[in-house]
Motif scaffolding. Structure first.
Motif, PDB file in Angstrom:
ATOM      1  N   GLU A   1     -11.243  49.088  16.500  1.00  0.00           N
ATOM      2  CA  GLU A   1     -10.221  50.129  16.343  1.00  0.00           C
ATOM      3  C   GLU A   1     -10.592  51.272  17.291  1.00  0.00           C
ATOM      4  OE1 GLU A   1      -8.065  50.582  12.081  1.00  0.00           O
ATOM      5  OE2 GLU A   1      -9.939  51.646  12.306  1.00  0.00           O
TER       6      GLU A   1
ATOM      7  N   SER B   1      -8.590  55.937  19.073  1.00  0.00           N
ATOM      8  CA  SER B   1      -7.323  56.346  18.474  1.00  0.00           C
ATOM      9  C   SER B   1      -7.297  57.857  18.297  1.00  0.00           C
ATOM     10  CB  SER B   1      -7.136  55.683  17.109  1.00  0.00           C
ATOM     11  OG  SER B   1      -6.023  56.254  16.437  1.00  0.00           O
TER      12      SER B   1
ATOM     13  N   ARG C   1      -4.624  52.377  18.274  1.00  0.00           N
ATOM     14  CA  ARG C   1      -3.672  52.700  17.203  1.00  0.00           C
ATOM     15  C   ARG C   1      -3.112  54.102  17.434  1.00  0.00           C
ATOM     16  NH1 ARG C   1      -5.569  51.309  11.215  1.00  0.00           N
ATOM     17  NH2 ARG C   1      -3.313  51.538  10.997  1.00  0.00           N
TER      18      ARG C   1
ATOM     19  N   GLN D   1      -4.257  44.858  19.817  1.00  0.00           N
ATOM     20  CA  GLN D   1      -4.379  45.529  18.522  1.00  0.00           C
ATOM     21  C   GLN D   1      -3.051  45.386  17.814  1.00  0.00           C
ATOM     22  OE1 GLN D   1      -7.176  46.872  17.500  1.00  0.00           O
ATOM     23  NE2 GLN D   1      -6.522  47.798  15.595  1.00  0.00           N
TER      24      GLN D   1
ATOM     25  N   GLN E   1       0.208  49.008  16.550  1.00  0.00           N
ATOM     26  CA  GLN E   1       0.238  50.396  17.029  1.00  0.00           C
ATOM     27  C   GLN E   1      -0.434  50.587  18.391  1.00  0.00           C
ATOM     28  OE1 GLN E   1      -1.593  51.671  13.239  1.00  0.00           O
ATOM     29  NE2 GLN E   1       0.040  53.186  13.173  1.00  0.00           N
TER      30      GLN E   1
END
Length: 639
Positions: free
Chosen positions: A193, A196, A249, A358, A361
């Protein structure tokens, strides 16, 4: 016909080398000292905490969440209200890890003013409320960081004293094992992740709690180093307090108005950029007592010399359809993400290679231009192929093929909307060299959407459609040139009315402030592409001169049978590519196989190294996660 570039390539290269050398040789003489940077940071920390207290509605017993309760307990203010809210918020807890980590903040930061009766209601909540562990990387880190600190607070309780039937020792051991393993994976292969602007919030929150209050010396040291690692990752792709480039994201509001992200609130606290805004992770860091190393502020704010920066990240764990580039880490499948950013005093242009990196988003690339006060300004430009599919959903989630798209769209309501502003696409390929970027698309006939969306902010000036096919615009101090390969039409950015109508609940909130007035250029062709060329306004005598220079650049492209392009940029670099093949820069394939974790003037880290070298001027700060040690040294000037 090729035109004469205003940036002859050799001259630009020499300028970069000389300027880069200067950057490594000396800190500007007016730069503040370490002590001044730290003192100013602590002053902002107090300002943030005081702002929480000043805005507390102490006469309203129905108002206030746990961060507000924590701030007041920490400073011993509005205690009657704080105790009332604490009991209300522990009566029937909800939110899983989103309840756990601010509750731990109350326990740790508020400890001097918590009465025995306060502790009693907190303890009972940890015994009876069973929080869900979550299903994403940030969920798990928040869960285990909170659980560890709670178990450390009551270090000898038996299994029956905890919601999950494990003793304090068992909970600590499980949580510590997860956190240390997560750090080991992240410092070897990058985070899933990654980068972001808003999901930096849970990572900084969890690590800030551990850095501030963990009593285990090993875990505290690793978490403190990881917090620094996380913020360095933001600092090198920061432009005026905005997290630029490619993101794993992002929500619509943060895509369109980047300064709304949690990262910008952190930029104010840490580096005195942007404006003071109330944010949970910033509050945790402010209350924790942790002091960021001054080198991070220098890196985040020094933009005198343009630089290239590369990063290696990875996708979220893939449950199915991992693809030919997949590799395995501890029985989990993932694929590499190659990030590239070009950072200048005026703008940051950053990208990843495209594809499904991903779920839901993804933002494959973006341009962000510098604004002194970016809040309220949509200082960004980007394009995407909106896409959704059951294959994408089942790649990352455990739901069945027939249900997964509907399940995703229940929470991310724009997932199936043709006007969405973030999306990964299996039919997208992007590559970049400094201030030039190319996107190629070959969309399958059965894909749900056959068009590209290119976002034109309401804050762009002088948007001009030239007869040559180039579209020109001015974003703050940046000239933008965009050459689409296929025709298109202008629509409002929210042309379905989904977000403006409030269907997206939280993600639609205050849409009129951040989402209204923008335009999107929609190009309804499955075989498509574009070239983006940007430059500082200061490099040209006029906007017309910039347009003249761009129109003279060599550009050849075709969309049939496969999108292909060759473009010579303003600095003389030749970018060429055919969809589905490795892109070429000056005839050389992009060296993805040798892409390091960090590679730029301010950060160096090799794959699987568990180490990071942070650089500024003659200062070197080394984070060695294998040795659990941080070292700062000064290197001699080169002769």
């Amino acid at each position: 016909m090729p035109g004469k570039s205003p940036f002859p390539r050799i001259a630009l290269l020499l300028a970069f080398i000389v300027a880069g050398s200067c950057a490594l040789r000396a800190t500007p003489p007016t730069a503040p000292s370490d002590g001044e940077i730290s003192a100013a940071y602590h002053a902002r920390s107090e300002q943030l905490i005081n702002r929480y207290i000043e805005r507390t509605q102490a006469d309203n017993p129905e108002w206030g969440s746990l961060p507000w309760v924590a701030a007041n307990f920490a400073r011993g203010t509005n205690l009657e209200w704080a105790r009332h809210r604490l009991r209300e918020l522990t009566k029937e807890p909800s939110g899983a890890m989103f309840w756990m980590y601010p509750m731990v903040l109350v326990m740790k930061a508020g400890e001097p003013h918590l009465a025995p009766s306060d502790w009693a209601v907190i303890r009972e909540a940890w015994r009876t409320y069973f929080p869900f562990r979550g299903d994403t990387e940030n969920h798990w880190l928040m869960y285990y960081a909170s659980l560890y600190l709670a178990a450390e607070t009551w270090s000898d309780l038996p299994p029956e004293a905890w919601y999950n039937g494990k003793s304090s020792a068992e909970n600590r051991a499980e949580a510590k094992e997860y956190i240390l393993d997560w750090i080991k994976i992240t410092t070897a292969y990058g985070r899933g992740e990654y980068d972001s602007p808003n999901y930096i919030d849970p990572y900084v929150s969890a690590l800030g709690l551990l850095a501030g209050w963990c009593e285990d010396p090993e875990l505290r040291q690793q978490a403190t180093m990881m917090l620094e690692y996380e913020l360095l990752d933001f600092a090198v792709e920061n432009i005026g307090g905005v997290y630029g480039g490619a993101h794993s994201r992002i929500y619509p509001k943060h895509a369109m108005q980047p300064a709304l992200g949690a990262s910008s609130a952190l930029a104010w606290l840490l580096w005195d950029q942007h404006e003071l805004t109330l944010n949970g992770s910033a509050l945790i860091v402010a209350l924790s007592g942790w002091t960021p190393p001054p080198i991070l502020q220098r890196i985040a704010t020094y933009r005198d010399v343009p630089y290239e920066h590369r990063e290696l990240k990875r996708t979220r764990w893939r449950m199915r359809h991992a693809g030919p580039d997949a590799f395995e880490i501890e029985d989990h499948m993932t694929t590499p993400v190659y990030k590239y950013s070009y950072v200048t005093p005026d703008y940051l242009l950053g990208s990843s290679q495209g594809g499904l990196l991903q779920p839901i988003q993804q933002q494959t690339w973006s341009l962000n231009w510098f604004e002194e006060k970016p809040l309220g300004i949509a200082n960004t430009f980007f394009a995407l192929h909106p896409h959704y599919s059951a294959k994408e959903g089942t790649m990352y989630f455990g739901a069945e093929w027939d249900d997964v798209v509907d399940l995703i769209a229940r929470s991310k309501v724009d997932y199936t909307s043709p006007d969405k502003m973030m999306s990964g696409s299996p039919y997208e390929q992007v590559f970049q060299s400094k201030s030039a970027l190319i996107g190629l698309y070959d969309i399958a006939p059965d894909a749900p959407f056959q068009h590209l969306n290119t976002f034109f902010s309401r804050d762009l000036a002088e948007v001009t459609e030239d007869d040559s096919g180039w579209i020109f615009a001015i974003g703050g101090p940046t000239y933008i040139a965009y050459r689409p390969f296929q025709p298109g039409e202008w629509r409002p950015s929210d042309w379905t009315g989904l977000l403006a109508g409030g269907a997206g609940a939280w993600i639609s909130a205050r849409h009129d402030e951040w989402g209204a007035g923008h335009r999107v250029r929609v190009s309804e062709y499955p075989k498509n592409g574009y070239v983006v060329q940007v430059a500082p306004v200061s490099a040209y005598a006029s906007f017309a001169d910039f347009q003249t220079a761009v129109k003279a650049l060599p550009l050849d492209f075709a969309t049939e049978p496969t999108p292909t392009v060759t473009f010579t940029s303003l600095d003389g670099t030749v970018l060429s590519g055919t969809y589905g093949e490795r892109p070429l820069i000056d005839g050389e394939p992009l060296p993805y196989e040798s892409w390091p974790l960090f590679d730029g003037p301010f950060a160096q880290a090799a794959r699987e190294s568990h180490q990071l070298e942070i650089r500024f001027g003659t200062e070197r700060r080394e984070l060695d996660f294998d040795a659990s040690a941080t070292t700062t040294r000064i290197v001699p000037l080169a002769p």
